[in-house]
Design an enzyme around this catalytic site. Sequence first.
Site: not given
Ligand code: NDP
Length: 475
Positions: A33, A74, A76, A128-129, A182, A185-186, A189, A260, A445
């Site tokens: 973004r 991005v 969730a 995961s990881g 997944k 899995h969590n 965990e 979370k 019951r």
């Molecule tokens: P974040 O969950 O912190 O999300 C940040 C990213 O989302 C950035 O690229 C941001 O863009 C984008 N974003 C947020 N809002 C919007 C929007 N409205 N429109 C477009 N883009 C948007 O990033 P992570 O890398 O930590 O995690 C990414 C995903 O992976 C999440 O769903 C998370 O739950 C999952 N995940 C994370 C793990 C971890 O260890 N962190 C492990 C496994 C899964 P911008 O840069 O423009 O703000």
Amino acid sequence: DLAQIGVTGLAVMGRNLARNIARHGYSVAIHNRSFGRTQSLVADHGDEGTFIPSESAADFVASIERPRKIIIMVKAGAATDAVIDELVPLLDQGDILIDAGNAHFPDTIRRENALAAQGIHFVGMGVSGGEEGALNGPSIMPGGAPESYTTLGPILEDISAKVDGVPCATYVGPDGAGHFVKMVHNGIEYADMQLIAEAYDLLRQGLGISAAEIGEIFAQWNNGDLESFLIEITADVLSHIDAETGKAFVDIVLDQAEQKGTGRWTVQNALDLGVPITGIAEATFARALSGSVPQRTAGRVLPANAGEWNVTDRDAFIEDVRQALYASKVVAYSQGFDQIAAASAEHNWNIDRGAMARIWRGGCIIRARFLNRITEAYERDADLPLLLADPYFTQIVGDGVSAWRRIVALAATNGVPTPAFSSSLAYYDGVRAAGLPANLIQAQRDFFGAHTYRRTDKEGTFHTEWSGDRSEIQE
Ligand code: NDP
């Protein structure tokens, strides 16, 4: 040249996943973004492979070969919907959109339905990881239509972790199956971590030893059946010294665990399905209790009336804790795999539980030696109704059950909370019991609500006229 695959969302996870894909020789279109993240990925790691950066979503989509494969990584929830809404008008029939974030599986089912109607293949994919896994090989749990895996599978298997040369990625099942697995899995965990924490607490209180000494015990355990990532990092954490105070690091960390939400989702779903996942539930509630500050403050007045620790045989005690930990862990996994089976039946996902254990052997947080044993158990019987009843697990848990009882009894006597150890043992005794007091529940019951009961001696459904002459009628 067009890119073979695209990644949008370049925070820690997306950035590392894109690098992992590029390092495997694929050309990767990248987008975020805010363009800054895209630029910094190229600036910092552009030499690792072929990246094709775009500032706009339209340029990004146009830079990918058809049928397109686009990974969304991005935040969730609403962010995922926003990105899907922006991309879909730019896509063509047959393109594959992959949500690799931590989506809640009902959202994935909803998105898959909506996109299928528009001719777009939507793949909800559990990854995961953490950031390390994303870069060097995660465990990957993709759902969606099976035909999308034909195109996508080879890339996913390339970039996933490998154990004995076998990739930790496989097709899980339709629509929300990947994100569901997944989630479980969590949940597992959570249980694994709570069990390890209880073992640590018992060793600390029972033996009065230091964090570093407990760390050595965990390091030894990591050479046996318990070998796993979580045991390994526990040993590492326990030996770590806080630079500022010179104290053991764990001793300066506040004892309030956060979450979370994936543990909570797992428990909520288990309640809906009616599957007893007591280990995961107790682990989730134990985190909640640790963070219940007003209750914990008020609770300090409660009398303990507990015994005093008097461990005479140190080694025997440590071995008892180890066996209790292993047995409780088997229960937590057995319950988690039950939940997968129940959801799979409910949603017609046809999930191969042995394959799930196989792809969890590497890359992910619960990676462990004993997952091989689970895969073997489901190879022996794909429809195994209870993992604990597989001959290997029956023997290993049976061998440890006396130790397990001693530990749970000691914990209760000495006032050490072991919700996961204790509830797992209660589950074990419940599931192996020839009879349970649920007969009395049914009678109650029927008494207050005319809810009826079945009899042990004949077929049918019955009700007793409790407020009348107490005669029995067959419904
Ligand atoms: P974040 O969950 O912190 O999300 C940040 C990213 O989302 C950035 O690229 C941001 O863009 C984008 N974003 C947020 N809002 C919007 C929007 N409205 N429109 C477009 N883009 C948007 O990033 P992570 O890398 O930590 O995690 C990414 C995903 O992976 C999440 O769903 C998370 O739950 C999952 N995940 C994370 C793990 C971890 O260890 N962190 C492990 C496994 C899964 P911008 O840069 O423009 O703000």
